[in-house]
Design a protein around this motif. Sequence first.
Motif, PDB file in Angstrom:
ATOM      1  N   ALA A  15      -3.137   5.920   6.106  1.00  0.00           N
ATOM      2  CA  ALA A  15      -4.110   5.250   6.952  1.00  0.00           C
ATOM      3  C   ALA A  15      -5.347   4.843   6.152  1.00  0.00           C
ATOM      4  N   GLN A  16      -5.523   5.436   4.974  1.00  0.00           N
ATOM      5  CA  GLN A  16      -6.684   5.078   4.156  1.00  0.00           C
ATOM      6  C   GLN A  16      -6.469   3.712   3.523  1.00  0.00           C
ATOM      7  N   SER A  17      -7.560   3.080   3.124  1.00  0.00           N
ATOM      8  CA  SER A  17      -7.383   1.837   2.386  1.00  0.00           C
ATOM      9  C   SER A  17      -8.128   1.945   1.056  1.00  0.00           C
ATOM     10  N   PRO A  18      -7.509   1.766  -0.045  1.00  0.00           N
ATOM     11  CA  PRO A  18      -6.066   1.542  -0.131  1.00  0.00           C
ATOM     12  C   PRO A  18      -5.294   2.852   0.038  1.00  0.00           C
ATOM     13  N   PRO A  19      -4.075   2.753   0.637  1.00  0.00           N
ATOM     14  CA  PRO A  19      -3.284   3.974   0.832  1.00  0.00           C
ATOM     15  C   PRO A  19      -2.842   4.564  -0.523  1.00  0.00           C
ATOM     16  N   ASP A  20      -2.805   5.900  -0.596  1.00  0.00           N
ATOM     17  CA  ASP A  20      -2.388   6.562  -1.830  1.00  0.00           C
ATOM     18  C   ASP A  20      -0.860   6.692  -1.826  1.00  0.00           C
ATOM     19  N   LEU A  21      -0.219   5.621  -2.312  1.00  0.00           N
ATOM     20  CA  LEU A  21       1.247   5.576  -2.222  1.00  0.00           C
ATOM     21  C   LEU A  21       1.921   6.596  -3.141  1.00  0.00           C
ATOM     22  N   ALA A  22       1.331   6.847  -4.300  1.00  0.00           N
ATOM     23  CA  ALA A  22       1.937   7.797  -5.244  1.00  0.00           C
ATOM     24  C   ALA A  22       2.029   9.189  -4.622  1.00  0.00           C
ATOM     25  N   GLU A  23       0.916   9.588  -3.988  1.00  0.00           N
ATOM     26  CA  GLU A  23       0.892  10.900  -3.354  1.00  0.00           C
ATOM     27  C   GLU A  23       1.886  10.944  -2.185  1.00  0.00           C
TER      28      GLU A  23
END
Lengths: 609, 211
Positions: free
Chosen positions: A413-421
């Motif tokens: 939901a954050q921007s930018p989303p932490d895709l790695a995590e």
Amino acid sequence: MTWMTIMWPMAIGACVTMGLIQLRVGLRRTPGAAHLLFSLNAIVVAIYSGCELALACADSPVEYLAWLRWLDITAGLQVVTTAAFVWVFFGTGRKWLALLAPGLSCLALIADFLPQPKLVYLQLTGIRKIQTFGGATYTVADGVGNPWNAIFYLGVLLLVVFVADASVTLWRRGSRRRAAVIGGTITFFVLAGGTQAALVDNGIMRTPYLLSFAYLAILVAMGLELSNDVLNAGQLALDLREGERRLALAAEAANLGIWIRDLVRNEIWATDKWRALLGFAKSERIDLDSYLQKLHPEDREAVSQTFTKAVESDGQYETEYRVLLSDGQLRWIASRGRVEFNGAGKPVCVRGVSVDITMRKQAEAESLRQREELAHLSRVMTLSELSGSLAHELNQPLAIILTNAQAAQRLLAQSPPDLAEARDILADIVMEDQRAGEVIRRLRALLKRGETNLQPLSINEVIQDVVRITRSDLIGRGIKLHHACVGHLPRVLGDRIQLQQVLLNLILNACDAMAASPPEGRQLVLATAHRDGTVRVSVSDNGSGLPPDPERVFEPFHTTKKHGLGLGLSICRSIITAHKGRLWAETRGAAGSGATFHIELPAMSEAKP
Amino acid sequence: MSATRGTVFLLDDDPGMLKALARLLKAEGFTVRGFTDAKTFLESYRVENLSCLVLDVAMPELNGLELQQRLTHIGVLLPIVFLTGHGDIPMSVQAIKAGAVDFLTKPVNDADLLRAVRAALKRAAEQRDLIAELASLQQRYSQLTPREREVMEHVVAGKLNKQIAGNLGIGEHTIKVHRARVMEKMGVDSLADLVRAAERLGLGQHSTSPR
């Protein structure tokens, strides 16, 4: 007709009769050599007796000499046959004497086949008739004696020595009656008859030769002994038949089938009972192949190997196999036998008995099934004690999955989303899900009602599995777990679930025993060791301890718990016993506190590096 | 996201759980310091500006409740949020009585956990403020002369200047001067404020005054 013309024919008749009787026996019996030799001896005596009579009635010197020659020949034959009879019948004579005595007598007989002089007389000067009582007359001769004759008598004397010597040996060996009767009779009458004949030869005694009567006495003695043999044999045959009948009765009562396998002719002789057990018809010919064909296909190889091994080793064997009956049913047979070898060590035949053990096998299977049932029940009960901890074991991965998923939602939901995590989180979710699945799989295995499944196991792995299940229970009870496990252990042949169950039981018992101990003292030690071909697992606690006789805890319905059935340890023991292992308990601390339970299982042999 | 939201000490023997909780709390901007056993936590614990402890009850060696007692014993005022695998009511009552902020059952919902963590940090902030205030009061109180402390004691006990003068055997005017100094040094404007400050400092409990 005088007494003389009656006495000799009577003697002849007696000899011929006895000879014919023993001839018949000798031809029928094996071994019949003694009977045949007796019979020959008797016939020779009969002929000899005839010669004596003819000599007593001789009317001219020529006639006298002719009969005297026949008399000598038959006397020689008597020495031969007597020596042969004693040799065969006693079995104790000296060979050189047995050969030398008849040899000398026969050597002396050569004189009778020379033109002049004859054996008894260098020269016959004349004959005369002598009148005796009862109006009988007989002929005696006058002449110059031949020194060669002494050789003949030396042979006779050696015969007496041979018989006496053989009798003494026989006496020492225990056949006292035979030695006394035959040995004594021959010694006495040959000496007596021989002396009389020698006196007549030398013209000192003016009587007919009377040796045939002496021999008649000897024949009677021999005949008596021989007939004893026949009588004994008859009794023996009766005893044997009685013994056979008893054996058959015992075999019938014990449901035993008896069989003999002739290895040379590859043929199996068997009792009707055995044929019935294996499903053969009464007159059917049986060989090894047709026998193996009756067996369950899975058992043929093993049985055939058992036979081969028995022949190669000490010859004894025992085996159990299944017979496939024509109606499709199985029959369990236990068979034991012994291989017999000939003098050269070559196997000749196998004798054995077989018995139907189907009922026993069924009972064994039934008791195994019941034991498995009981073990399963006890397992379910044990697991129900653990249900709280097990719920925790399942809850933990579920909780981790939830928290991870919700963390991922927030990160995305954050921007930018932490895709790695987020990717890491998904990987962890998959792992935790597998962990939950593993717990469920272990639980299902423990709850399953399964048949015993033996396989090579690492005991350390089994311990790990159980520790995983009990981990949170131990934490909840405030118990500290110590491992003292040897890293590399040989494998054991066992049922994973059943061994887990035993360990689970021992661990939970240890925990219960420590419930009343102060929290800092609650120590559980799991140890493994390897010694003398066994693998040992020990579970130690420092709880309330054991009764004075630790064996009591293994008795069924022995319990210290409020809600326990008291079957856990008794089932554990039956499981370990079925694994050919041992389970026992001993007091740990000096003050009677604490207990150690040991499990010992046979280690599987493994190739050493 | 600022680092001023506070530090959360996280204690769970399951590394998977520890990692998941850390992720959730970090996503909300908290500083997270995670440990899998109580011993390591105790060894590396340093007082932070604003911190709380999220603690798993069921742990080997030292369990959650034991750790709570230990912390109280050594004077660490760390608001605690307990997590437990199975909702054990007696255990939660014991924990709350001993000062726990909350007692949550796993699996725990993120909103519940965050609410509890925030509550714990709020309590930590309050404790911090209270402690700071007390420290400043003690600082002021230490500057009073022995005579001023005597006067203050009588003032907060509700005595009039005349009574105080009589009791101490000095002039009423001198009392007035001392009283003004006390008010000034203690940084209060009214008698009510002075009484509150005295209560904070734990003064005057022993002398209940007859009027």
